[in-house]
Design an enzyme around this catalytic site. Structure first.
Site, mmCIF file in Angstrom:
data_model
loop_
_atom_site.group_PDB
_atom_site.id
_atom_site.type_symbol
_atom_site.label_atom_id
_atom_site.label_comp_id
_atom_site.label_asym_id
_atom_site.label_seq_id
_atom_site.Cartn_x
_atom_site.Cartn_y
_atom_site.Cartn_z
ATOM 1 N N HIS A 260 -40.898 0.549 -8.014
ATOM 2 C CA HIS A 260 -41.996 0.560 -7.049
ATOM 3 C C HIS A 260 -42.041 -0.762 -6.299
ATOM 4 O O HIS A 260 -41.492 -1.769 -6.741
ATOM 5 C CB HIS A 260 -43.339 0.805 -7.749
ATOM 6 C CG HIS A 260 -43.775 -0.317 -8.645
ATOM 7 N ND1 HIS A 260 -43.240 -0.527 -9.900
ATOM 8 C CD2 HIS A 260 -44.691 -1.314 -8.466
ATOM 9 C CE1 HIS A 260 -43.814 -1.580 -10.462
ATOM 10 N NE2 HIS A 260 -44.690 -2.090 -9.599
ATOM 11 N N GLY B 128 -42.952 -10.393 -12.827
ATOM 12 C CA GLY B 128 -44.374 -10.078 -12.781
ATOM 13 C C GLY B 128 -44.706 -8.603 -12.784
ATOM 14 O O GLY B 128 -45.879 -8.234 -12.695
ATOM 15 N N ALA B 129 -43.695 -7.742 -12.877
ATOM 16 C CA ALA B 129 -43.961 -6.300 -12.889
ATOM 17 C C ALA B 129 -44.588 -5.885 -14.215
ATOM 18 O O ALA B 129 -44.155 -6.318 -15.276
ATOM 19 C CB ALA B 129 -42.673 -5.523 -12.652
ATOM 20 N N SER B 130 -45.615 -5.045 -14.153
ATOM 21 C CA SER B 130 -46.254 -4.554 -15.371
ATOM 22 C C SER B 130 -45.813 -3.135 -15.709
ATOM 23 O O SER B 130 -46.086 -2.646 -16.799
ATOM 24 C CB SER B 130 -47.784 -4.605 -15.232
ATOM 25 O OG SER B 130 -48.212 -3.839 -14.125
ATOM 26 N N ARG C 179 -57.162 -7.768 -12.098
ATOM 27 C CA ARG C 179 -55.724 -7.866 -12.349
ATOM 28 C C ARG C 179 -55.424 -8.055 -13.834
ATOM 29 O O ARG C 179 -54.351 -7.696 -14.308
ATOM 30 C CB ARG C 179 -55.128 -9.027 -11.551
ATOM 31 C CG ARG C 179 -55.228 -8.874 -10.050
ATOM 32 C CD ARG C 179 -54.401 -7.720 -9.546
ATOM 33 N NE ARG C 179 -52.974 -7.993 -9.630
ATOM 34 C CZ ARG C 179 -52.032 -7.055 -9.587
ATOM 35 N NH1 ARG C 179 -52.367 -5.783 -9.500
ATOM 36 N NH2 ARG C 179 -50.760 -7.389 -9.654
ATOM 37 N N ARG D 35 -54.468 -4.832 -16.012
ATOM 38 C CA ARG D 35 -53.229 -4.071 -15.820
ATOM 39 C C ARG D 35 -52.613 -3.694 -17.161
ATOM 40 O O ARG D 35 -52.733 -4.428 -18.135
ATOM 41 C CB ARG D 35 -52.217 -4.892 -15.017
ATOM 42 C CG ARG D 35 -52.628 -5.167 -13.597
ATOM 43 C CD ARG D 35 -51.551 -5.964 -12.888
ATOM 44 N NE ARG D 35 -51.299 -7.232 -13.566
ATOM 45 C CZ ARG D 35 -50.207 -7.963 -13.402
ATOM 46 N NH1 ARG D 35 -49.236 -7.531 -12.612
ATOM 47 N NH2 ARG D 35 -50.065 -9.107 -14.030
#
Length: 213
Positions: free
Chosen positions: A164, A157-159, A20, A23
Protein backbone atom coordinates in the site's frame (compact mmCIF):
# COMPACT_ATOMS: atom_id res chain seq x y z
CA UNK A 1 -8.06 16.50 17.08
CA UNK A 2 -4.58 16.41 15.53
CA UNK A 3 -2.52 19.57 15.54
CA UNK A 4 0.37 21.08 13.59
CA UNK A 5 2.85 22.98 15.74
CA UNK A 6 5.56 25.35 14.61
CA UNK A 7 9.09 24.50 15.74
CA UNK A 8 10.85 27.85 15.70
CA UNK A 9 14.26 26.29 16.31
CA UNK A 10 14.20 24.44 12.99
CA UNK A 11 11.54 26.63 11.33
CA UNK A 12 9.46 23.56 10.51
CA UNK A 13 5.98 22.25 11.27
CA UNK A 14 5.39 19.06 13.26
CA UNK A 15 2.20 16.98 13.27
CA UNK A 16 0.89 15.75 16.63
CA UNK A 17 -1.74 13.03 16.32
CA UNK A 18 -2.60 10.75 19.23
CA UNK A 19 -4.61 8.40 17.01
CA UNK A 20 -1.43 7.25 15.26
CA UNK A 21 -0.46 5.40 18.43
CA UNK A 22 -3.50 3.15 17.98
CA UNK A 23 -2.25 1.62 14.73
CA UNK A 24 -2.11 -2.18 14.65
CA UNK A 25 1.29 -3.44 15.77
CA UNK A 26 1.66 -5.83 12.87
CA UNK A 27 5.43 -6.05 13.17
CA UNK A 28 5.65 -6.22 16.94
CA UNK A 29 6.54 -9.53 18.48
CA UNK A 30 9.09 -10.63 15.90
CA UNK A 31 6.86 -11.14 12.85
CA UNK A 32 7.71 -9.41 9.57
CA UNK A 33 4.36 -9.85 7.81
CA UNK A 34 0.74 -9.19 8.65
CA UNK A 35 -1.46 -12.26 9.10
CA UNK A 36 -3.64 -12.35 5.94
CA UNK A 37 -6.58 -13.53 8.02
CA UNK A 38 -6.45 -10.28 10.00
CA UNK A 39 -5.27 -7.97 7.21
CA UNK A 40 -7.78 -5.16 6.53
CA UNK A 41 -6.37 -4.60 3.03
CA UNK A 42 -6.89 -8.15 1.75
CA UNK A 43 -9.56 -9.11 -0.77
CA UNK A 44 -12.81 -9.93 1.00
CA UNK A 45 -11.95 -7.79 4.04
CA UNK A 46 -13.41 -4.57 2.66
CA UNK A 47 -15.58 -4.22 5.77
CA UNK A 48 -12.43 -3.80 7.86
CA UNK A 49 -11.55 -0.41 6.33
CA UNK A 50 -13.38 2.92 6.26
CA UNK A 51 -15.62 3.37 3.18
CA UNK A 52 -13.56 3.71 0.01
CA UNK A 53 -13.13 7.06 -1.73
CA UNK A 54 -11.95 5.45 -4.97
CA UNK A 55 -11.86 1.94 -6.36
CA UNK A 56 -11.07 0.31 -9.68
CA UNK A 57 -13.36 -2.67 -10.17
CA UNK A 58 -15.03 -4.27 -13.14
CA UNK A 59 -18.00 -5.73 -11.31
CA UNK A 60 -19.43 -5.58 -7.84
CA UNK A 61 -20.68 -2.90 -5.50
CA UNK A 62 -18.77 -0.17 -3.64
CA UNK A 63 -16.90 -1.45 -0.59
CA UNK A 64 -17.24 -5.00 -1.85
CA UNK A 65 -15.13 -7.47 -3.86
CA UNK A 66 -14.21 -7.16 -7.54
CA UNK A 67 -11.52 -4.47 -7.15
CA UNK A 68 -7.87 -4.32 -8.10
CA UNK A 69 -7.13 -0.88 -6.56
CA UNK A 70 -8.81 0.68 -3.53
CA UNK A 71 -8.31 4.04 -1.83
CA UNK A 72 -9.69 4.48 1.67
CA UNK A 73 -9.31 7.04 4.46
CA UNK A 74 -6.62 6.05 6.92
CA UNK A 75 -8.27 4.48 9.95
CA UNK A 76 -5.65 6.12 12.17
CA UNK A 77 -5.17 9.49 10.46
CA UNK A 78 -2.41 11.97 11.10
CA UNK A 79 -4.84 14.68 9.97
CA UNK A 80 -8.64 14.84 9.85
CA UNK A 81 -10.65 15.98 6.86
CA UNK A 82 -13.46 17.56 8.88
CA UNK A 83 -13.38 21.22 9.90
CA UNK A 84 -11.85 24.50 8.85
CA UNK A 85 -8.27 25.65 9.23
CA UNK A 86 -7.67 27.84 12.29
CA UNK A 87 -4.33 29.27 13.35
CA UNK A 88 -3.50 29.96 16.98
CA UNK A 89 -0.63 32.19 18.05
CA UNK A 90 0.39 32.68 21.67
CA UNK A 91 3.74 34.40 22.00
CA UNK A 92 6.21 31.82 20.60
CA UNK A 93 3.60 29.07 20.30
CA UNK A 94 2.10 28.88 16.83
CA UNK A 95 -0.22 26.03 15.89
CA UNK A 96 -2.80 25.02 13.30
CA UNK A 97 -5.60 22.57 13.94
CA UNK A 98 -4.97 19.29 12.17
CA UNK A 99 -7.26 19.66 9.18
CA UNK A 100 -6.15 17.65 6.19
CA UNK A 101 -6.55 14.33 4.46
CA UNK A 102 -4.81 11.03 5.12
CA UNK A 103 -5.61 8.18 2.76
CA UNK A 104 -4.34 4.70 1.97
CA UNK A 105 -3.96 3.44 -1.59
CA UNK A 106 -4.24 -0.36 -1.48
CA UNK A 107 -2.13 -1.38 -4.46
CA UNK A 108 -3.34 -4.93 -5.00
CA UNK A 109 -5.77 -7.49 -3.59
CA UNK A 110 -2.81 -9.90 -3.25
CA UNK A 111 -1.31 -9.88 0.24
CA UNK A 112 2.29 -10.63 -0.78
CA UNK A 113 2.31 -9.10 -4.28
CA UNK A 114 4.71 -6.19 -3.81
CA UNK A 115 5.43 -3.49 -6.38
CA UNK A 116 8.37 -5.27 -8.00
CA UNK A 117 6.08 -8.24 -8.67
CA UNK A 118 3.23 -6.24 -10.20
CA UNK A 119 2.34 -6.27 -13.87
CA UNK A 120 2.94 -3.15 -15.94
CA UNK A 121 -0.83 -2.64 -16.08
CA UNK A 122 -1.16 -2.78 -12.29
CA UNK A 123 1.68 -0.29 -11.76
CA UNK A 124 0.03 2.07 -14.25
CA UNK A 125 -3.23 1.73 -12.36
CA UNK A 126 -1.52 2.55 -9.06
CA UNK A 127 -0.02 5.71 -10.53
CA UNK A 128 -3.37 6.61 -12.10
CA UNK A 129 -4.99 6.27 -8.68
CA UNK A 130 -2.32 8.59 -7.23
CA UNK A 131 -3.14 11.16 -9.88
CA UNK A 132 -6.89 10.83 -9.48
CA UNK A 133 -6.80 11.30 -5.73
CA UNK A 134 -4.34 14.19 -6.05
CA UNK A 135 -6.51 16.03 -8.56
CA UNK A 136 -9.59 15.51 -6.42
CA UNK A 137 -8.02 16.77 -3.20
CA UNK A 138 -6.17 19.71 -4.74
CA UNK A 139 -9.56 21.30 -5.45
CA UNK A 140 -10.09 21.65 -1.70
CA UNK A 141 -8.92 25.17 -0.88
CA UNK A 142 -7.99 24.15 2.66
CA UNK A 143 -5.14 21.99 1.40
CA UNK A 144 -1.87 23.63 0.37
CA UNK A 145 0.36 20.60 -0.13
CA UNK A 146 -0.18 16.94 -1.02
CA UNK A 147 2.40 14.22 -0.42
CA UNK A 148 2.16 10.69 -1.81
CA UNK A 149 4.58 8.27 -0.20
CA UNK A 150 5.23 4.60 0.43
CA UNK A 151 6.70 2.90 3.49
CA UNK A 152 7.96 -0.62 2.83
CA UNK A 153 8.65 -2.79 5.82
CA UNK A 154 8.86 -2.29 9.55
CA UNK A 155 12.04 -0.22 9.49
CA UNK A 156 10.43 2.24 7.09
CA UNK A 157 7.46 2.70 9.42
CA UNK A 158 4.85 0.44 7.83
CA UNK A 159 2.44 -1.14 10.31
CA UNK A 160 0.79 -3.46 7.74
CA UNK A 161 2.81 -5.52 5.28
CA UNK A 162 0.12 -5.69 2.56
CA UNK A 163 1.34 -3.52 -0.38
CA UNK A 164 0.00 0.00 0.00
CA UNK A 165 0.91 3.66 -0.36
CA UNK A 166 -0.32 6.69 1.52
CA UNK A 167 -1.42 10.22 0.71
CA UNK A 168 -1.41 13.19 3.07
CA UNK A 169 -2.84 16.62 2.31
CA UNK A 170 -1.79 19.42 4.67
CA UNK A 171 -2.96 23.01 5.28
CA UNK A 172 0.63 24.28 5.15
CA UNK A 173 3.52 23.94 2.71
CA UNK A 174 6.63 22.43 4.36
CA UNK A 175 9.70 24.64 4.37
CA UNK A 176 11.72 22.03 2.47
CA UNK A 177 9.22 22.12 -0.40
CA UNK A 178 9.29 25.92 -0.51
CA UNK A 179 13.09 25.79 -0.75
CA UNK A 180 12.94 23.23 -3.57
CA UNK A 181 10.44 25.30 -5.55
CA UNK A 182 12.54 28.44 -5.08
CA UNK A 183 15.65 26.60 -6.29
CA UNK A 184 13.81 25.31 -9.36
CA UNK A 185 12.58 28.82 -10.14
CA UNK A 186 16.08 30.26 -9.81
CA UNK A 187 17.45 27.61 -12.18
CA UNK A 188 14.63 28.28 -14.64
CA UNK A 189 15.33 32.01 -14.64
CA UNK A 190 19.13 31.70 -14.79
CA UNK A 191 19.04 29.29 -17.74
CA UNK A 192 16.43 31.06 -19.78
CA UNK A 193 13.65 28.58 -19.15
CA UNK A 194 15.23 25.17 -18.53
CA UNK A 195 13.71 22.58 -16.23
CA UNK A 196 16.20 21.35 -13.63
CA UNK A 197 14.62 17.91 -13.31
CA UNK A 198 14.65 17.47 -17.09
CA UNK A 199 18.32 18.45 -17.18
CA UNK A 200 19.17 15.92 -14.46
CA UNK A 201 17.39 13.10 -16.29
CA UNK A 202 18.94 13.98 -19.64
CA UNK A 203 22.44 14.20 -18.13
CA UNK A 204 22.16 10.86 -16.35
CA UNK A 205 20.84 9.16 -19.49
CA UNK A 206 23.66 10.64 -21.53
CA UNK A 207 26.38 9.64 -19.06
CA UNK A 208 24.75 6.25 -18.32
CA UNK A 209 25.50 6.59 -14.63
CA UNK A 210 23.25 6.13 -11.61
CA UNK A 211 20.82 4.15 -13.77
CA UNK A 212 19.39 0.94 -12.33
CA UNK A 213 17.85 -1.49 -14.81
Amino acid sequence: MPELRKDYVTDTWVVFSASRAQRPGAFRGGTSTTDPVKCPFCYGHEHMTPPEVLAYRKDGVPNGPGWWIRCVPNKYPALQVEGEVHRRVSQLFHSVNGVGAHEVIIETPEHEHHLSMQSEFQVQEIITAYKQRYLDLIRDKRFKYILIFKNHGERAGASISHPHSQLIATPIVPRRIVEEVNALNRFYESTGGSCLYCEIVETELEEEKRIVS
